[in-house]
Design an enzyme around this catalytic site. Sequence first.
Site, PDB file in Angstrom:
ATOM      1  CG  ASP A 216      -2.177  -0.718   1.086  1.00  0.00           C
ATOM      2  OD1 ASP A 216      -3.007  -0.271   0.299  1.00  0.00           O
ATOM      3  OD2 ASP A 216      -2.347  -1.744   1.765  1.00  0.00           O
TER       4      ASP A 216
ATOM      5  NE  ARG B 283       0.765   0.202   4.584  1.00  0.00           N
ATOM      6  CZ  ARG B 283      -0.148   0.972   5.158  1.00  0.00           C
ATOM      7  NH1 ARG B 283       0.209   2.097   5.790  1.00  0.00           N
ATOM      8  NH2 ARG B 283      -1.426   0.647   5.124  1.00  0.00           N
TER       9      ARG B 283
ATOM     10  NE  ARG C 270      -6.652   5.618   2.418  1.00  0.00           N
ATOM     11  CZ  ARG C 270      -7.123   4.405   2.744  1.00  0.00           C
ATOM     12  NH1 ARG C 270      -8.013   4.284   3.735  1.00  0.00           N
ATOM     13  NH2 ARG C 270      -6.731   3.348   2.089  1.00  0.00           N
TER      14      ARG C 270
ATOM     15  CE  LYS D  67      -6.056   1.967  -1.618  1.00  0.00           C
ATOM     16  NZ  LYS D  67      -5.007   1.389  -0.765  1.00  0.00           N
ATOM     17  CG  HIS D  68     -11.149   1.124  -0.750  1.00  0.00           C
ATOM     18  ND1 HIS D  68     -10.760   2.458  -0.685  1.00  0.00           N
ATOM     19  CD2 HIS D  68     -10.225   0.420  -0.057  1.00  0.00           C
ATOM     20  CE1 HIS D  68      -9.657   2.544   0.052  1.00  0.00           C
ATOM     21  NE2 HIS D  68      -9.301   1.331   0.438  1.00  0.00           N
TER      22      HIS D  68
ATOM     23  CG  HIS E  15      -9.847  -0.765   9.077  1.00  0.00           C
ATOM     24  ND1 HIS E  15      -9.949   0.342   8.285  1.00  0.00           N
ATOM     25  CD2 HIS E  15      -8.743  -1.432   8.668  1.00  0.00           C
ATOM     26  CE1 HIS E  15      -8.922   0.375   7.444  1.00  0.00           C
ATOM     27  NE2 HIS E  15      -8.178  -0.693   7.649  1.00  0.00           N
TER      28      HIS E  15
ATOM     29  CG  ASP F 263      -9.438  -3.164   2.031  1.00  0.00           C
ATOM     30  OD1 ASP F 263      -8.242  -3.263   2.372  1.00  0.00           O
ATOM     31  OD2 ASP F 263     -10.108  -2.140   2.230  1.00  0.00           O
TER      32      ASP F 263
END
Length: 511
Positions: free
Chosen positions: A71, A79, A141, A171-172, A184, A256
């Site tokens: 990601d 990352r 984002r 995404k998403h 999440h 995901d």
Amino acid sequence: MKRSPDLLRLADTVLLPGFAGTTAPDWVRRRLAGGLAGVVLFSRNVDTPAQLAALTSSLRAENPDVVIGIDEEAGEVTRLEARTGSSRPGNYALGVVDDVELTEQVARDIGHDLRQAGITIDFAPAADVNSNPDNPVIGLRAFGAAPGLVARHTAAWIRGLQSTGVAACAKHFPGHGDTSVDSHHGIPRVTASREELAEIELLPFRVAIREGVRSIMTGHLLVTAYDEERPATLSPRVLTGLLRRELGFEGLIVTDGIEMAAVSGRYGLGGASAMAVAAGADAVCVGGENADEATHARIRDAIADAVTEGSLTEERLADAAARVRALAAWRAGAEPGDAVPGEVGLAAARRALRVTLRGPAGTLPLAAAPHVVELAPETNLAIDKGMPWGTGEPLGKLLPGTTVTRLREEDLRAEDVRAEDGRGAREPGDGVAAAILRQAAERPLVVVVRDAHRHPWQTDLLERLLAARPDGVVVEMGLPGRTDLGAVHIATHGAARVCGQAAAEVLAGLG
């Protein structure tokens, strides 16, 4: 239940597990040699560019066709640079600038670093239309709230990234922007009609498909216009009916993180994984929270068992495995692009700044080293904890003597507990505000907020400080809300390291 070795190897082909550490553990090496097709990397696997390249090289030594995903959205979700903060702004800042050539350059810059590091696929860009400003997981984002803007920058990002031989992943799907629940933790509901979805949420994905995006990631969303029972990741109506047949996407469909409560909470990791593949997904991401061999083996066995029991056909599993292998083959045949000259990320961050002057002439640049107060909210799980952000550190390098106070909501709650004194209860935040004002008594005051519109504690403390110091400067590093606060209001449209750097330059008179 008897599972044949061939069936287990086939099930391994559709899994992208994560693991802990900056070197590959024995179980990952063993499984790659035995048929596992890929892995997904997190910031815990990344230390330096040289280390990351050595890690991916060791994985390819076990399986030359390994698919390695990460990601790397830039901005708040990075990352590669989780330890330092991103050297490139995120999508929202790029959308504010609205220069598709710049967006393509930034994505190509990211792709160059990823290709050098040995990455196959980047799980980016976010193609969500952030039409709900209270969205707790998308926000910065997204490229913005307008479907057309999001679509054209999604296409530019894909062009830039894939020109380097790194696959993009929009995404998403079918769009996480108009939600108020973080998947999440729960199941977001998207209640728009099919016509509304086609006009807004689906537009960037249609454009991404036309642009040749190699992969699309599913969102764990309940899209009631297509399926009132199953989240999109587990829904044949959404993945096979809508994405494959209606939109005509032929590339890799990847889930995901399957551990997220929206899907695993009801069906378990193995059950959700098997259902996702049966619905039309080709690769299952797992390991953000369960990065061990036992979890991986249980999921692989559950997929194999689903074939034996008849809830997943071997033909569908074989088709998914073939699409994973096709992505690896595309990467092997793609040429790496050239590096982007110059500091394109910092240039983009500077262009994304918006400064509103309400105070007297001469408010900027700051006349002396300031006291900076940074109000740090709780971030969602997509953003690495402890990642550097703010203007205090870069401003301190430009104006030596700058002091910084960082506060969380818990700091104000702790004061509430201590609020009883000889005169009775104080208003929440009074003591904190008084302490800040004492520290800033003889110097400029800069208050840095992040998504203040979603966090009343930030707005309350900010207003209390500005009531005493109307000459104060406000720097908003989240989604822009009110710009009528402070003698100067600076909207960075992102919390990446370069966004803080760009704001600091303006405050110090260098911007």
